[in-house]
Design a protein around this motif. Sequence first.
Motif, mmCIF file in Angstrom:
data_model
loop_
_atom_site.group_PDB
_atom_site.id
_atom_site.type_symbol
_atom_site.label_atom_id
_atom_site.label_comp_id
_atom_site.label_asym_id
_atom_site.label_seq_id
_atom_site.Cartn_x
_atom_site.Cartn_y
_atom_site.Cartn_z
ATOM 1 N N PHE A 153 19.973 7.551 14.125
ATOM 2 C CA PHE A 153 19.451 8.249 12.955
ATOM 3 C C PHE A 153 17.990 7.865 12.720
ATOM 4 N N THR A 154 17.225 8.787 12.152
ATOM 5 C CA THR A 154 15.807 8.519 11.902
ATOM 6 C C THR A 154 15.443 8.800 10.446
ATOM 7 N N LEU A 155 14.395 8.134 10.004
ATOM 8 C CA LEU A 155 13.840 8.410 8.697
ATOM 9 C C LEU A 155 13.064 9.713 8.814
ATOM 10 N N ARG A 156 13.336 10.631 7.885
ATOM 11 C CA ARG A 156 12.717 11.957 7.943
ATOM 12 C C ARG A 156 11.956 12.244 6.657
ATOM 13 N N TYR A 157 11.030 13.202 6.755
ATOM 14 C CA TYR A 157 10.290 13.690 5.589
ATOM 15 C C TYR A 157 10.536 15.188 5.523
ATOM 16 N N VAL A 158 11.288 15.629 4.515
ATOM 17 C CA VAL A 158 11.683 17.028 4.408
ATOM 18 C C VAL A 158 11.375 17.534 2.993
ATOM 19 N N ASN A 159 10.593 18.595 2.924
ATOM 20 C CA ASN A 159 10.268 19.222 1.634
ATOM 21 C C ASN A 159 9.744 18.224 0.607
ATOM 22 N N GLY A 160 8.871 17.322 1.052
ATOM 23 C CA GLY A 160 8.256 16.360 0.144
ATOM 24 C C GLY A 160 9.121 15.168 -0.223
ATOM 25 N N VAL A 161 10.246 14.992 0.478
ATOM 26 C CA VAL A 161 11.155 13.884 0.180
ATOM 27 C C VAL A 161 11.386 13.056 1.447
ATOM 28 N N TYR A 162 11.316 11.733 1.300
ATOM 29 C CA TYR A 162 11.625 10.829 2.403
ATOM 30 C C TYR A 162 13.131 10.607 2.425
ATOM 31 N N LEU A 163 13.748 10.924 3.549
ATOM 32 C CA LEU A 163 15.197 10.807 3.709
ATOM 33 C C LEU A 163 15.509 9.661 4.660
ATOM 34 N N CYS A 164 16.194 8.669 4.124
ATOM 35 C CA CYS A 164 16.491 7.461 4.895
ATOM 36 C C CYS A 164 17.978 7.392 5.217
ATOM 37 N N TYR A 183 0.830 -1.212 0.000
ATOM 38 C CA TYR A 183 0.000 0.000 0.000
ATOM 39 C C TYR A 183 0.865 1.262 0.000
ATOM 40 N N THR A 184 1.825 1.335 0.929
ATOM 41 C CA THR A 184 2.622 2.556 1.020
ATOM 42 C C THR A 184 3.504 2.737 -0.215
ATOM 43 N N THR A 185 4.053 1.667 -0.735
ATOM 44 C CA THR A 185 4.986 1.756 -1.857
ATOM 45 C C THR A 185 4.287 1.988 -3.197
ATOM 46 N N PHE A 186 3.254 1.224 -3.471
ATOM 47 C CA PHE A 186 2.667 1.250 -4.810
ATOM 48 C C PHE A 186 1.411 2.104 -4.945
ATOM 49 N N ILE A 187 0.690 2.317 -3.862
ATOM 50 C CA ILE A 187 -0.512 3.157 -3.932
ATOM 51 C C ILE A 187 -0.178 4.575 -3.484
ATOM 52 N N ARG A 188 0.326 4.696 -2.261
ATOM 53 C CA ARG A 188 0.591 6.018 -1.681
ATOM 54 C C ARG A 188 1.925 6.625 -2.111
ATOM 55 N N GLU A 189 2.830 5.781 -2.599
ATOM 56 C CA GLU A 189 4.178 6.217 -2.988
ATOM 57 C C GLU A 189 4.862 6.954 -1.831
ATOM 58 N N GLU A 190 4.822 6.297 -0.676
ATOM 59 C CA GLU A 190 5.455 6.789 0.543
ATOM 60 C C GLU A 190 6.534 5.807 0.976
ATOM 61 N N SER A 191 7.333 6.245 1.928
ATOM 62 C CA SER A 191 8.390 5.397 2.468
ATOM 63 C C SER A 191 7.789 4.132 3.086
ATOM 64 N N VAL A 231 10.566 4.552 -1.996
ATOM 65 C CA VAL A 231 10.692 5.871 -2.627
ATOM 66 C C VAL A 231 11.660 6.782 -1.887
ATOM 67 N N SER A 232 12.094 6.399 -0.705
ATOM 68 C CA SER A 232 13.015 7.247 0.052
ATOM 69 C C SER A 232 14.360 7.347 -0.665
ATOM 70 N N VAL A 233 15.100 8.377 -0.324
ATOM 71 C CA VAL A 233 16.448 8.575 -0.860
ATOM 72 C C VAL A 233 17.414 8.612 0.314
ATOM 73 N N GLN A 234 18.687 8.407 0.032
ATOM 74 C CA GLN A 234 19.696 8.443 1.084
ATOM 75 C C GLN A 234 19.740 9.844 1.699
ATOM 76 N N ASP A 235 19.704 9.879 3.016
ATOM 77 C CA ASP A 235 19.827 11.140 3.743
ATOM 78 C C ASP A 235 21.288 11.569 3.664
ATOM 79 N N LYS A 236 21.559 12.652 2.968
ATOM 80 C CA LYS A 236 22.939 13.105 2.738
ATOM 81 C C LYS A 236 23.600 13.618 4.006
ATOM 82 N N ILE A 237 22.829 14.000 5.007
ATOM 83 C CA ILE A 237 23.390 14.439 6.292
ATOM 84 C C ILE A 237 24.170 13.305 6.923
#
Length: 177
Positions: A140-151, A120-128, A169-175
């Motif tokens: 470290f935590t998974l964050r949602y910043v400016n419409g992007v999931y940061l893992c 559901y989250t991946t294919f319907i909602r396109e969320e982390s 759909v998350s991307v690597q958290d560059k921090i």
Amino acid sequence: MVEKLEDLDFEERINKNELLKILKKEARSIHIQDIMKASNFLMEDAKFMPSPERNDYIARFTKAFFTRIKDIKDDQSEYSGDVNPEKLREFLKVQDEQAQNSHNKDELCFHRIARLVSTYTTFIREESIHPVGTRFPGGFTLRYVNGVYLCPVKDKQKDTPSALCRFCVSVQDKIID
């Protein structure tokens, strides 16, 4: 009409709304006892984690399961577009392999619910796949910043065969890099 995820024809177009109907049907078969069994598995799985992280992990995932199952059942939204059938097939294959390796009914319930919720989250909602706020080793935590999931662990886990990170759909958290 297809009744279960297992019955999907991956050679045909899979519409998000049709996939949601299947997920809703499966969500209606999840009962409170199933979520309690999944929570029992989480407790056993996390028994060697440090206490604060363990308690947060169990509480966060149990709450996420309750919330997401309800979200699936109650979702009246219309979703545009189709899902990538090959990506969905591979995603479900990984999860089915994990479920087949379950050691007991609690773990099987966990995998059954995780499969439903993560689809559901991946294919319907396109969320982390993981809920926002999920803590990983190192604090470290998974964050949602400016419409992007940061893992914080995306790049380290995306090539792990049993991990679902490559579908997320998350991307690597560059921090954290």
